[in-house]
Design an enzyme around this catalytic site. Structure first.
Site, PDB file in Angstrom:
ATOM      1  N   GLY A  84       0.951  -1.558   0.017  1.00 52.86           N
ATOM      2  CA  GLY A  84       0.085  -0.208   0.525  1.00 52.86           C
ATOM      3  C   GLY A  84       0.928   0.786  -0.213  1.00 52.86           C
ATOM      4  N   GLY A  86       2.936   2.329  -2.717  1.00 55.86           N
ATOM      5  CA  GLY A  86       3.411   2.127  -4.166  1.00 55.86           C
ATOM      6  C   GLY A  86       5.194   1.897  -4.842  1.00 55.86           C
ATOM      7  CB  SER A  88       4.088  -1.657  -7.855  1.00 49.23           C
ATOM      8  OG  SER A  88       2.846  -1.386  -8.133  1.00 49.23           O
ATOM      9  CG  ASP A 131      -0.200   3.907  -5.924  1.00 47.43           C
ATOM     10  OD1 ASP A 131      -0.763   4.567  -5.733  1.00 47.43           O
ATOM     11  OD2 ASP A 131       0.144   2.683  -5.649  1.00 47.43           O
TER      12      ASP A 131
END
Ligand code: PMV
Length: 298
Positions: A84, A86, A88, A131
């Site tokens: 959660g 971010g 990626s 993100d």
């Protein structure tokens, strides 16, 4: 020769999930980075070894940037993965920046973020774009997904925000799957969800004002109400609730999950530095990881 690129972590203070459908969200870049180092190779390889999705995501970015070379991609991350914050998106941004450096493209942040978005789509199918925006720009922003061009507004911070991140250390499902579950529920019950979406919109409007005016008590209360909505759409977990409960017992002004939920991380607004330290320690005592940051008044 190798080239490097960096992406940053983020926490969504208010508005995750609802942001996918065009409701504004409030997010903060975290001082935790992920570094990507690329080196030419005859094949694509990620170090440390990761799942196929990562390679697919890097391929999607290469395609968008018209690059056909292959690379060994070394990842060094201060961001806990898949929880959660971010990670990626930070990986996608780091890769785009490393490519930009390698081919001397001198890409603007807007372009870096938009290429990273192509990689994000592989993980999350229908990402809002929040993100990759935060992983690129950092800072404290209001983000709103829009058909032509997303709205990104830097926030005026009226009083310092003492933020604690508590990490459950596990995720029951991936972001893409959780977002799809919410979509299915929304489609099944459009009338109820329209009502919940209106409530979220109001929360964001009030929170924006509270942040600007430095009304931290009010902001905390809005985070608690936002958690109620996240729970209502089914994305909270027992572990999220344990951290949230502990933080509130310690006097937190507000506490909620952050990111896609069903585990992952929680974001907590503490009253002051001392309170933040207490919350970090108490969360650790119940077996989870935690750290604190300060978002300074600007
Ligand atoms: O859990 P994360 O870091 O992947 O954050 C996802 C945020 C969502 O709002 C749930 C999805 C999105 O694309 O905005």
């Amino acid at each position: 020769m190798s080239e490097k690129g960096i992406g940053y972590a983020k926490t969504i203070l208010l508005g995750e999930h609802f942001v996918v459908y065009g409701i504004p969200a409030i997010a903060i870049g975290l001082p935790r980075k992920l570094e990507v180092e690329i080196q030419n190779s005859d094949h694509m390889q990620i170090v440390p070894n990761s799942d196929e999705k990562v390679v697919q995501s890097m391929e999607a970015i290469k395609k968008a940037m018209n690059i056909t070379d292959n690379f060994i991609i070394k990842i060094k991350s201060e961001i806990p993965l898949g929880c959660g914050l971010g990670s990626s998106a930070a990986l996608c941004v780091g890769f785009v920046r490393a490519l930009s450096n390698k081919y001397k493209l001198n890409l603007s942040n807007e372009l870096i973020s938009s290429y990273a978005y192509e990689g994000e789509k592989i993980y999350h199918k229908t990402p809002s774009g929040i993100d990759n925006t935060l992983a690129t720009f950092g800072g404290a922003i209001l983000f709103q997904k829009a058909p032509e061009k997303n709205i990104i507004k830097p926030l005026k911070i009226g009083a310092a925000l003492f933020i604690v991140i508590g990490n459950t250390g596990k995720r029951i499902k991936g972001t893409g799957e959780i977002v799809a579950d919410v979509r299915a529920k929304k489609e099944k019950n459009p009338e109820l969800y329209a009502y919940l979406f209106d409530a979220e919109k109001k929360i964001i409007e009030l929170a924006l004002n509270a942040i600007e005016q430095g009304k931290v008590q009010e902001l905390g209360e809005l985070m608690n109400v936002n958690q109620g909505l996240l729970s209502a759409i089914g994305v909270s977990s027992k572990e999220n609730e344990e951290i949230i409960q502990k933080a509130r017992e310690c006097g937190a002004l507000g506490a909620k999950l952050t990111g896609a939920g069903l585990g992952g991380c929680c974001v907590i607004l503490a009253e002051n530095k001392k309170n933040a330290e207490l919350i970090v320690n108490e969360i650790k005592k119940i077996g989870y990881n935690a750290f604190s940051i300060v978002v300074e008044k600007n």
